[in-house]
Design an enzyme around this catalytic site. Structure first.
Site, PDB file in Angstrom:
ATOM      1  NE  ARG A  93       0.218   7.367  60.500  1.00  0.00           N
ATOM      2  CZ  ARG A  93       1.317   7.665  61.304  1.00  0.00           C
ATOM      3  NH1 ARG A  93       1.484   7.390  62.398  1.00  0.00           N
ATOM      4  NH2 ARG A  93       2.242   8.251  60.517  1.00  0.00           N
TER       5      ARG A  93
ATOM      6  CE1 TYR B 106     -15.232 -11.868  67.564  1.00  0.00           C
ATOM      7  CE2 TYR B 106     -13.351 -10.428  67.875  1.00  0.00           C
ATOM      8  CZ  TYR B 106     -14.241 -11.223  66.794  1.00  0.00           C
ATOM      9  OH  TYR B 106     -14.211 -11.084  65.589  1.00  0.00           O
TER      10      TYR B 106
ATOM     11  CG  ASP C 223     -15.873  -5.313  73.740  1.00  0.00           C
ATOM     12  OD1 ASP C 223     -17.178  -4.771  73.616  1.00  0.00           O
ATOM     13  OD2 ASP C 223     -15.464  -6.042  72.950  1.00  0.00           O
TER      14      ASP C 223
ATOM     15  CE  LYS D 237     -19.331  -7.183  65.612  1.00  0.00           C
ATOM     16  NZ  LYS D 237     -17.482  -7.227  65.622  1.00  0.00           N
TER      17      LYS D 237
END
Length: 388
Positions: free
Chosen positions: A56, A109, A181, A206
């Site tokens: 983590r 988005y 972004d 993506k």
């Protein structure tokens, strides 16, 4: 040290010898790492050693991905996340507190928009949506509490182009952080940090992946101390960690990112030109077209114009069009080798008020295509048959 090119860095990164002389890096599929003794524990947990504690917090496979994407974006360090939205939400929460204001471009988005509208506001953070394609709109905002400006360029789904350098120049005079972004452009086509942005986020799902088989995100910055805070003060505590296997798949995707983006962009340009000349198309949204608003800005800050095209039909329904398609697949997401099509208002952006869509830069009639890397003549033939 000789400066290496993008594709070389995407494949080799900092180049470390792999165990057993393997060509590809291994997947360190482990949750936990062991220590030699308590002094080793102290050294690792006080950051005197770069060894590992728990996946983590860090993992060799994740670290290699973070190092490579940081090099490609021109940053100092990066944090990998379990998804693009984990990267976006965690980054924004790390920079904002109750009473602060974030300015966002009006078109985002869908999940980023609903996160801002429905969640940030719940925690006492003010959100202002405005049209950042007009820089003058920034100067009209009087709130002194603005701490972050957040946008996509090109934006999703209408491909708005925002001048990164001008926004960053404005922000620095007021000590405002700029978060961008860069999913649509990828680090191959655009490097926002070089134009003054503070943090760059990606949905690595993506183009960075490119094969439709990973969900992941990443944040990159030129401020290494901020990235350490983002990783250990926020990502580790929120728990949105990327898995080692997904990091390994993204390392695979990076190897072909440059050649894929060349083909995506080449195909998209030809599709946009075809649509722009078709009698049944009302409007085409693609920054590569000279008629597109801020085309010149796109040309100045992007290497190519990307693989996403949106358009509106002059007659006929969007449902008739998408249902006639054979090669293009109806699906959310983008950036895969396969060409995908969707209707944002009904799919990825359904969180926007339908009556307000035009105020946010798109309509119910808009269709978005993610140009794949198939033979472009086959893609265009499929689109043409659906337009009849």
């Amino acid at each position: 040290m000789i400066k290496k090119g993008f594709s070389t860095n995407a494949i080799h990164g900092l180049h470390k010898n792999n165990p057993c002389n393997a060509l590809n890096s291994p997947i360190f599929q482990t949750s936990t790492f062991v220590f030699n003794n308590l002094q080793h524990v102290e050294d690792v947990m006080s950051f005197k050693s770069s060894d590992y504690v728990y996946t983590r917090g860090n993992n060799p496979t994740l670290r290699e991905f973070e190092e490579k994407i940081s090099i490609l974006e021109g940053g100092k360090a990066a944090v990998a996340f379990a998804s693009g939205m984990a990267a976006i939400s965690t980054t924004l929460l790390s920079l904002l507190k109750p009473g602060d204001t974030v300015v966002m471009h009006r078109t985002l988005y869908g999940s980023a928009y609903t996160f801002a509208k429905n969640i940030l506001t719940r925690y006492g953070i003010n959100v202002i949506f405005t049209d950042l394609t007009e820089i003058s709109n920034l100067y009209k905002i009087e709130e002194s509490s603005v701490k972050v400006i957040y946008f996509e360029t090109p934006s999703n789904p209408n491909l708005d182009i925002i001048d990164i350098a001008k926004v960053s120049e404005f922000a620095k005079t007021k000590e405002i952080k700029v978060v961008i972004d860069n999913t649509f452009a990828t680090p191959y086509l655009q490097n926002p940090l070089k134009f003054g942005a503070d943090v760059v986020v990606h949905s690595a799902t993506k183009y960075i992946c490119g094969h439709g088989d990973v969900v992941g995100g990443v944040a990159v910055s030129g401020d290494e101390s901020y990235i350490n805070e983002l990783k250990f003060g926020y990502m580790c505590e929120f728990g949105g960690v990327m898995s080692p296997f997904d990091a390994w798949l993204l390392l695979r995707g990076l190897k072909t990112l440059s050649i894929r983006m060349e083909k995506h962009s080449e195909n998209a340009m030809k599709i946009a030109e075809f649509l722009d000349n078709h009698k049944n198309v009302e409007k085409v949204y693609y920054p590569g077209l000279s008629s597109f608003k801020n085309h010149g800005i796109a040309a100045s800050q992007m290497k190519l114009f990307g693989g996403i095209i949106s358009f509106e039909l002059k007659k006929g329904s969007t449902s008739e069009f998408v249902e006639k398609l054979k090669l293009l697949k109806l699906a959310v997401s983008l950036g895969d080798c396969e060409s995908l099509v969707q209707v944002p208002a009904l799919m990825t952006h359904r969180g926007y008020e339908r009556t307000e869509l035009e105020n946010f830069g798109f309509t119910e009639k808009m269709i978005r295509i993610s140009a794949g890397i198939e033979d472009v003549s086959d893609i265009i033939e499929d689109i043409e048959n659906a337009l009849i």
